[in-house]
Design an enzyme around this catalytic site. Structure first.
Site, PDB file in Angstrom:
ATOM      1  N   GLU A  26      43.282  38.974  48.079  1.00 24.87           N
ATOM      2  CA  GLU A  26      43.127  39.704  49.270  1.00 24.87           C
ATOM      3  C   GLU A  26      44.250  40.273  49.818  1.00 24.87           C
ATOM      4  O   GLU A  26      44.548  41.763  49.942  1.00 24.87           O
ATOM      5  CB  GLU A  26      42.321  39.061  50.342  1.00 24.87           C
ATOM      6  CG  GLU A  26      40.831  38.643  49.930  1.00 24.87           C
ATOM      7  CD  GLU A  26      40.592  37.572  49.095  1.00 24.87           C
ATOM      8  OE1 GLU A  26      39.285  37.430  48.706  1.00 24.87           O
ATOM      9  OE2 GLU A  26      41.451  36.786  48.630  1.00 24.87           O
ATOM     10  N   LEU A  44      35.635  38.461  39.670  1.00 24.95           N
ATOM     11  CA  LEU A  44      35.559  36.946  39.721  1.00 24.95           C
ATOM     12  C   LEU A  44      36.126  36.645  40.995  1.00 24.95           C
ATOM     13  O   LEU A  44      36.185  35.208  41.038  1.00 24.95           O
ATOM     14  CB  LEU A  44      36.177  36.136  38.374  1.00 24.95           C
ATOM     15  CG  LEU A  44      35.312  36.822  37.073  1.00 24.95           C
ATOM     16  CD1 LEU A  44      36.243  35.862  35.906  1.00 24.95           C
ATOM     17  CD2 LEU A  44      33.987  36.554  37.061  1.00 24.95           C
ATOM     18  N   CYS A  45      36.294  37.360  41.867  1.00 25.29           N
ATOM     19  CA  CYS A  45      36.971  36.847  43.131  1.00 25.29           C
ATOM     20  C   CYS A  45      35.789  36.573  44.189  1.00 25.29           C
ATOM     21  O   CYS A  45      34.622  37.246  44.047  1.00 25.29           O
ATOM     22  CB  CYS A  45      37.721  38.162  43.920  1.00 25.29           C
ATOM     23  SG  CYS A  45      38.768  37.720  45.128  1.00 25.29           S
ATOM     24  N   HIS A  46      35.840  35.615  44.883  1.00 25.21           N
ATOM     25  CA  HIS A  46      34.899  35.054  45.647  1.00 25.21           C
ATOM     26  C   HIS A  46      34.726  36.067  46.979  1.00 25.21           C
ATOM     27  O   HIS A  46      35.941  36.446  47.277  1.00 25.21           O
ATOM     28  CB  HIS A  46      34.981  33.752  46.284  1.00 25.21           C
ATOM     29  CG  HIS A  46      34.843  32.592  45.180  1.00 25.21           C
ATOM     30  ND1 HIS A  46      35.996  32.457  44.395  1.00 25.21           N
ATOM     31  CD2 HIS A  46      33.699  32.013  44.832  1.00 25.21           C
ATOM     32  CE1 HIS A  46      35.440  31.496  43.442  1.00 25.21           C
ATOM     33  NE2 HIS A  46      34.281  31.212  43.862  1.00 25.21           N
ATOM     34  N   ASP A 101      48.054  58.740  48.259  1.00 29.17           N
ATOM     35  CA  ASP A 101      47.138  59.902  48.251  1.00 29.17           C
ATOM     36  C   ASP A 101      47.423  60.655  49.245  1.00 29.17           C
ATOM     37  O   ASP A 101      47.209  62.022  49.201  1.00 29.17           O
ATOM     38  CB  ASP A 101      45.878  59.211  48.584  1.00 29.17           C
ATOM     39  CG  ASP A 101      44.747  60.125  48.661  1.00 29.17           C
ATOM     40  OD1 ASP A 101      44.464  60.869  47.683  1.00 29.17           O
ATOM     41  OD2 ASP A 101      43.895  60.074  49.573  1.00 29.17           O
TER      42      ASP A 101
END
Length: 165
Positions: free
Chosen positions: A113, A74-76, A127
């Protein structure tokens, strides 16, 4: 107070920001990954077989900030004007500290973000180093500061974690 991503009927929706004014917005987030001293030494010496761990983690964090809307439903989607990723090794904590600053001029903030950039930067360190240290721990990922929009300026009270780098 209410959760803005839910309608009055309780269904999830993307918040309509169309009526909000465009303002300068900035968010700063931080986090840590702790590891063995031997792993930290490999990172600092640049002897890791996969290359420059912190340099690659920095690029991964920038890419993550730019792709946040692809990961958080639901992030713009935002046109970011700046993404800065700072990574520092810390012997006291035997780990790597990450701080992300993200900026835009828009109708909604960039907190997600900045948080996404920190998580992915730290995950990239994991990683790249997992072959020598599977016990690394990512911790204390959190928003430090946000500015802009209707709610204005918010800043977390400084803690001991930030002062250890």
């Amino acid at each position: 107070m209410h959760l803005t991503h839910f309608t009055d009927r309780g269904t999830a929706h993307m918040v309509d920001v169309g009526g909000k004014p465009v303002t300068a917005r900035v968010a700063v987030a931080e986090g840590w990954i702790t590891m063995t001293r031997a792993t930290l030494a490999l990172i600092e010496q640049g002897d890791h077989s996969k290359g420059d761990v912190l340099g690659i983690a920095r690029i991964a964090g920038i890419m993550a900030a730019k792709r946040t809307a692809d990961l958080v439903p639901l992030c713009h989607s935002l046109a970011l004007t700046n993404v800065e990723i700072e990574l520092a090794t810390c012997h006291v904590e035997s780990g790597v500290y990450c701080c992300a600053t993200v900026a835009t001029s828009g109708q909604t903030g960039v907190e997600i973000e900045a948080l996404c950039a920190v998580q992915i930067s730290l995950l990239t360190v994991y990683d790249m180093c997992k072959a020598v240290d599977r016990g690394m721990t990512m911790t204390d990922v959190r928003l430090l500061e946000k500015n802009g929009g209707q709610s204005g300026h918010w800043q977390r009270t400084p803690t001991m974690m930030t002062s250890k780098i």
